[in-house]
Write an enzyme that holds these catalytic residues in place. Structure first.
Site, mmCIF file in Angstrom:
data_model
loop_
_atom_site.group_PDB
_atom_site.id
_atom_site.type_symbol
_atom_site.label_atom_id
_atom_site.label_comp_id
_atom_site.label_asym_id
_atom_site.label_seq_id
_atom_site.Cartn_x
_atom_site.Cartn_y
_atom_site.Cartn_z
ATOM 1 N N GLY A 1 -4.492 -63.766 5.007
ATOM 2 C CA GLY A 1 -3.159 -64.259 4.686
ATOM 3 C C GLY A 1 -3.185 -65.765 4.568
ATOM 4 O O GLY A 1 -4.178 -66.347 4.141
ATOM 5 N N CYS A 2 -2.137 -66.390 4.985
ATOM 6 C CA CYS A 2 -2.020 -67.842 4.895
ATOM 7 C C CYS A 2 -3.099 -68.523 5.732
ATOM 8 O O CYS A 2 -3.274 -68.212 6.908
ATOM 9 C CB CYS A 2 -0.641 -68.262 5.380
ATOM 10 S SG CYS A 2 -0.412 -70.042 5.452
#
Length: 179
Positions: free
Chosen positions: A14-15
């Site tokens: 993800g981020c």
């Protein structure tokens, strides 16, 4: 005096602000660099280009760690248990191929360990794990403002509502592996 045995792990969950913050707290981790990998466009990509989803790159981190302190297997177990490896191209509200769950291995030993770890953690998830296991081809370091993001922006909304809970989960599940 103990000799350090540095190795590198490259992962995306993800981020990269989230995964960077998690691994900066892990004992044996020397350095964490946010960046991009896995794409198919020429040249060094920018954050804006990555966010378009058109480059094929994922947001990743590159971890330099001392394998005399923490193993590659432990790095991957922490990774697999501090993000959701069952959501395709998504972590929370972040959507797109740039947020996919991926392990980029640097050699055949890392590849085999990655397969073992994914198999070991599979029973703990209700849904199928979608984490990709791929060879690292190239890693591009992200822009300076994306390095040490959580440390520099803890009061920012995204940090408070997304990263801080991930760090709490890390502390609960892996307290024995923290600095």
């Amino acid at each position: 005096m103990t000799t350090k045995n540095f190795q590198i792990a490259t992962i995306g969950g993800g981020c990269f602000w989230c995964t960077e913050a998690v691994f900066q707290e892990v004992k044996g981790v020397e350095k964490v660099v946010s960046g991009y990998s896995g794409g198919n466009v020429p040249g060094h990509p920018t954050y804006r280009e990555i966010c378009s989803g058109l480059t094929g790159h994922a947001e990743v981190i590159q971890i330099t760690f001392d394998s005399n302190v923490i193993s590659y297997e432990d790095i991957l177990v922490i990774f697999m248990t501090t993000h959701d490896p069952t959501t395709l191209n998504r972590q929370g509200a972040d959507q797109g191929t740039q947020y996919r769950s991926v392990i980029y291995y640097h050699n055949e030993v890392q590849k085999e360990i990655a397969k073992i770890v994914v198999k070991e953690v599979t029973p703990y998830y209700e849904n199928a794990i979608v984490t990709e296991i791929l060879p690292l081809v190239v890693f591009y370091e992200a822009e300076k403002e994306h390095q040490d993001y959580y440390r520099n922006n803890q009061n920012q909304g995204y940090c408070s509502f997304v990263i801080t809970p991930k760090l709490a989960k890390l502390r609960k599940l892996h307290a024995d592996k923290l600095k």
